[in-house]
Design an enzyme around this catalytic site. Structure first.
Site, short mmCIF file in Angstrom:
data_model
loop_
_atom_site.label_atom_id
_atom_site.label_comp_id
_atom_site.label_asym_id
_atom_site.label_seq_id
_atom_site.Cartn_x
_atom_site.Cartn_y
_atom_site.Cartn_z
N ASN A 43 0.82 -1.21 0.00
CA ASN A 43 0.00 0.00 0.00
C ASN A 43 0.85 1.27 0.00
OD1 ASN A 43 -2.52 -1.25 -0.01
ND2 ASN A 43 -2.44 -1.62 2.19
N HIS A 44 0.41 2.27 -0.71
CA HIS A 44 1.04 3.58 -0.75
C HIS A 44 0.13 4.59 -0.05
CE1 HIS A 44 3.75 2.82 -4.52
NE2 HIS A 44 3.56 1.70 -3.83
N ARG A 45 0.75 5.65 0.41
CA ARG A 45 -0.04 6.74 1.00
C ARG A 45 -0.96 7.33 -0.07
NH1 ARG A 45 3.66 10.80 4.05
NH2 ARG A 45 4.73 10.59 2.05
N THR A 97 1.14 9.64 -4.72
CA THR A 97 1.25 8.33 -4.07
C THR A 97 2.66 7.75 -4.20
OG1 THR A 97 0.60 7.13 -6.08
CG2 THR A 97 -1.17 7.81 -4.56
#
Length: 204
Positions: A83-85, A91
């Site tokens: 997962n990325h921010r 992102t």
């Protein structure tokens, strides 16, 4: 007397080296697999862990797979480390590239976290399936080949597609409830052996 294959064996059938009991090749603490669950891959089923990606112990998420599951080649369990921010302008994960960009390292609380990925018992997963982080797949479910599972799958339902959607339940709601109560996968090896005819009988 033997009541089926040895659940502690890597290859339940020594003549078929493309199938292995996953539990007996797991080395990671954050993966738990039940007895008799197998992975089928002509390119080395004992390398199952390579198909669990972005799985970092510091995140704390677990991959939990029940008993008697059948998992075909090409499976990928994508875990929370992928997962990325998503709540900032970009992102892009600058921090992992280094060279000063690590100053943009996000807090763990800023990253999407979907929790543990859980596969129930007696689940059949077809070829080249991708399971996204935090998905729960119920007992007796079937996942069609080439599916991408992004949401939870109810017990004894068939799903397929990208993203995977419910195709149909395998049985009536009443029968599904009965099977959930039966929990045959928790029986002793002897009882399962003695009930094989019943367990493999077609339900009408």
């Amino acid at each position: 007397m033997n009541y089926g294959p040895d659940p502690k064996a890597i290859y339940p059938n020594e003549a078929i080296k493309s199938v292995c009991f996953i539990k007996n090749v797991i080395t990671r603490k954050n993966i738990t697999v039940g007895d008799y669950t197998y992975y089928d891959d002509a390119n080395g089923p004992e390398n199952f862990e390579q198909h669990v990606t972005h799985h970092y112990e510091f995140l704390g998420d677990q991959l939990i797979i029940g008993k008697f599951c059948a998992i075909a080649s090409g499976i990928e369990f994508v875990m929370n480390g992928a997962n990325h921010r998503m709540n900032s302008i970009t992102t892009y994960p600058f921090n992992i590239m280094g060279h000063g960009w690590e100053k943009a390292t996000p807090e763990l609380s800023d990253l999407p976290f979907k929790g543990d990925t859980i596969v129930g018992n007696d689940v059949w997963i077809g070829q080249s399936v991708t399971v996204m982080p935090g998905v729960k797949i119920g007992n007796g479910a079937i996942v069609a080949a080439n599916s991408v599972v992004t949401k939870d799958v109810p017990a004894y339902h068939i799903v397929g597609g990208n993203p995977a959607k419910i195709i149909k339940p395998r049985f009536s709601a009443e029968k599904i409830s009965q099977l959930e109560e039966l929990k045959w996968w928790d029986w002793s090896a002897e009882k399962i052996f003695n009930q094989l005819t019943e367990l493999t009988k077609i339900i009408k």
